[in-house]
Design a protein around this motif. Structure first.
Motif, PDB file in Angstrom:
ATOM      1  N   ILE A   1     -10.405  -0.308  -4.401  1.00 41.43           N
ATOM      2  CA  ILE A   1     -10.553  -0.339  -2.938  1.00 41.43           C
ATOM      3  C   ILE A   1     -11.366   0.900  -2.558  1.00 41.43           C
ATOM      4  O   ILE A   1     -10.969   2.023  -2.875  1.00 41.43           O
TER       5      ILE A   1
ATOM      6  N   THR B   1     -13.210  -1.049   2.954  1.00 44.25           N
ATOM      7  CA  THR B   1     -12.422  -0.856   4.186  1.00 44.25           C
ATOM      8  C   THR B   1     -13.331  -0.357   5.313  1.00 44.25           C
ATOM      9  O   THR B   1     -14.469   0.021   5.084  1.00 44.25           O
TER      10      THR B   1
ATOM     11  N   SER C   1     -12.175   3.246   0.003  1.00 36.65           N
ATOM     12  CA  SER C   1     -11.615   3.624   1.296  1.00 36.65           C
ATOM     13  C   SER C   1     -12.608   4.506   2.046  1.00 36.65           C
ATOM     14  O   SER C   1     -12.601   5.720   1.930  1.00 36.65           O
TER      15      SER C   1
ATOM     16  N   SER D   1      -2.812   4.515  -3.335  1.00 36.85           N
ATOM     17  CA  SER D   1      -3.546   5.412  -2.431  1.00 36.85           C
ATOM     18  C   SER D   1      -3.908   6.726  -3.117  1.00 36.85           C
ATOM     19  O   SER D   1      -3.168   7.212  -3.976  1.00 36.85           O
TER      20      SER D   1
ATOM     21  N   SER E   1      -1.598  -1.322  -4.009  1.00 37.33           N
ATOM     22  CA  SER E   1      -2.765  -0.504  -3.672  1.00 37.33           C
ATOM     23  C   SER E   1      -2.347   0.954  -3.852  1.00 37.33           C
ATOM     24  O   SER E   1      -1.465   1.452  -3.158  1.00 37.33           O
TER      25      SER E   1
ATOM     26  N   LYS F   1      -7.262   3.018  -5.066  1.00 41.35           N
ATOM     27  CA  LYS F   1      -7.931   3.295  -3.796  1.00 41.35           C
ATOM     28  C   LYS F   1      -8.681   4.619  -3.944  1.00 41.35           C
ATOM     29  O   LYS F   1      -8.062   5.660  -4.183  1.00 41.35           O
TER      30      LYS F   1
ATOM     31  N   ASP G   1       0.853  -1.195   0.000  1.00 43.39           N
ATOM     32  CA  ASP G   1       0.000   0.000   0.000  1.00 43.39           C
ATOM     33  C   ASP G   1       0.888   1.244   0.000  1.00 43.39           C
ATOM     34  O   ASP G   1       1.703   1.421   0.898  1.00 43.39           O
TER      35      ASP G   1
ATOM     36  N   GLU H   1     -10.474   7.496  -2.365  1.00 40.77           N
ATOM     37  CA  GLU H   1     -10.656   8.033  -1.008  1.00 40.77           C
ATOM     38  C   GLU H   1     -10.966   9.517  -0.962  1.00 40.77           C
ATOM     39  O   GLU H   1     -10.939  10.123   0.098  1.00 40.77           O
TER      40      GLU H   1
END
Length: 527
Positions: free
Chosen positions: A277, A313, A279, A227, A225, A256, A92, A258
């Motif tokens: 992902i 998550t 987040s 971010s 992953s 990810k 990550d 987010e």
């Protein structure tokens, strides 16, 4: 085994709710990603995590150095050997993460309605009046009235361990904020998140690139992953970089999402990435709380239809300190499974939580119960309709295999594959039974040495719902006459019997290539 599958629309027998949950070799079809750290790095704990159902280990580089993570990974390899449970590795990245630096590591207490200054001057000591940060462009990015959150590692949403700040004024490079709640921040580093503010930092920082090209290459990571992924271009640039790193050209990139920027470009990011992902920790700050579920449902649907793994998550935060999740958390996990998610990512719960093994097994049990009432029929029709006609050759085979397996109540689907694509397509239709994906290694050479591919492909299915990989003997190629393939099939059937998912007189659906043709066949086992 599958007579227990019922639909939520049917009246559920109250007696069945009181029956104890059954345990099996495959705790659940939904996968669990565990973040490894201080409380989950001993061989003993890691063995427990693997036995409880963790199939992907996440190494978060926003804290800890490469040496620390290497020790953890070496312990994981020992645990994998002793438990004989496969586990994939996810790296990550830190990305453009804003951090508060607390060199003294003393706890900082902030009072409600007090003023606190965020400064890029890292020589200053962190206190209840001053918080030094790792970014000098914050003053240019925010304006009076903007919201900033600060919390340890990831925001738990708890009003005692994270603080909600409102920008009061910008003075040179400093940002003076009003604290909306009282909180105590403990530790050497806290994450800072400015709500709906564009942070002008690269998605892959220099530190990230260095970690990927050293630690990542050395350990042949299965997943990266990415971010704070904000644009499809972020994924393209990362893929270009991985291609140049030889061994990592096969590494899958999970974007990810987010912040609102990533949300706005979701469709293009989904096209480029290998998986997503969601987040919810950071997204829950960028979005109003009442909008988070809408994003989750819309994003899961899009990932499902694209046949790309979706990972969620922040599901059982309270288990960081407690043996049981809250009722809301347990319901949340089950609802995500019913919405079609592939895997659940545990962060603080396994990283620094007190009960890493219990958390994994609890989440696994909740997933297994939800899978029993998953409306596969509706899901199947929706997916077929979305794919439309004419279907591609592979898509048609995959959907036929799932339909046949459900009609004959097969106990498993066995799929022979070399790239893993056929098995992932079968999983896309969410069969109610496990799919044993038999990866047939390919032999390749660069004129100097021979090598087998296959291990990457097998491990990468460990994040896909319902897929359970095994590596076949390379001497039996996938594309051949069925005669030589029978022995590989026998190994796969034996594996299923050992795992307790195949019994005598069960029916099994097999999907394989014979010559140029793809074949779906139904086998009924004898004693």
């Amino acid at each position: 085994m599958h007579s227990s599958h019922l639909l939520l629309e049917e009246p559920i027998r109250m007696a069945s709710i009181l029956e104890p949950s059954k345990s099996s070799f495959f705790p659940a079809l939904t996968k669990i990603v565990g973040t490894l750290g201080p409380k989950s790095r001993s061989v003993e704990t890691l063995s427990g995590c693997l036995k409880s159902g963790m199939s992907v280990a996440r190494f978060d580089f926003s804290w800890g150095d490469a040496e620390y993570h290497q020790e953890t990974l070496d312990n994981l390899k020992i645990a994998v050997k002793s438990t004989k449970k496969l586990c994939a590795v996810m790296l990550d990245t830190v990305g453009p993460e804003l951090q508060v630096i607390n060199k003294s590591e003393k706890a900082i207490t902030l009072k409600a309605d007090g003023l606190v200054t965020l400064t890029p001057n890292q020589d200053r000591e962190a206190s209840s009046e001053v918080l030094p940060i790792n970014f000098d462009g914050l003053a240019k990015a925010v304006k009076k009235g903007d919201t900033i959150f600060v919390g340890q590692y990831l925001f738990t949403g708890s009003e005692t361990t994270s603080v909600w700040l409102e920008v009061d004024e910008v003075k040179g490079d400093d940002v003076i904020c009003l604290s909306r709640n009282a909180a105590t921040l403990a530790g050497s580093m806290f994450t800072l998140h400015a709500s709906q503010v564009h942070i002008d930092m690269p998605t892959l920082t220099e530190k990230d690139k260095e970690v990927i090209s050293t630690w990542g290459v050395q350990n042949k990571i299965d997943f990266l992953s990415l971010s704070y992924c904000r644009h499809a271009e972020d994924v393209r640039q990362t893929r270009e970089m991985l291609k140049k790193l030889g061994d990592l050209s096969q590494t899958q990139i999970f974007a990810k999402i987010e912040n609102v920027e990533g949300l706005n470009h979701f469709d293009e990011i989904l096209q480029e990435a290998d998986g997503i992902i969601l987040s919810r920790g950071n997204l829950g700050i960028d979005l109003p709380p009442e909008k988070v579920f809408l994003f989750q449902k819309a994003a899961l649907y899009k990932c499902n239809m694209a046949g790309k793994p979706a990972v969620l998550t922040r599901v059982v935060d309270s288990m960081t300190d407690n043996l049981r999740p809250t009722r809301a958390e347990a319901t949340d996990v089950a609802n995500a499974v019913l919405d079609g998610l592939d895997a659940i990512l545990l962060g603080a719960e396994t990283l620094r939580g007190l009960y890493p093994v219990e958390t994994i097994s609890t989440v696994g049990r909740i997933c297994a119960e939800a899978e029993k009432v998953f409306n596969q029929d509706l899901y199947f029709k929706k997916t077929v309709k979305y794919v439309g006609e004419p279907m591609s050759h592979l898509e048609s085979i995959a959907s036929s295999a799932v339909r046949a397996a459900i009609k004959v109540k097969a106990s498993v689907i066995i799929c022979f594959t070399s790239s893993g694509r056929a098995a992932r397509l079968i999983a896309k239709y969410r069969p109610t039974m496990p799919v044993i994906s038999v990866v047939i290694p390919r032999v390749k050479t660069n004129q100097l040495k021979w090598s087998f591919s296959g291990a990457f492909e097998a491990r990468q299915s460990l994040i896909v719902r319902g897929l359970f990989p095994m590596l076949a003997d390379p001497r039996h190629p996938a594309e051949s006459t069925s005669a030589t393939n029978e022995s590989v099939l026998k190994v796969a059937l034996d594996h299923g019997k050992q795992a307790g998912v195949i019994k005598s007189h069960d029916r099994v659906v097999v999907c394989q290539k014979v010559g140029d043709a793809s074949v779906v066949k139904i086998i009924e086992l004898e004693d």
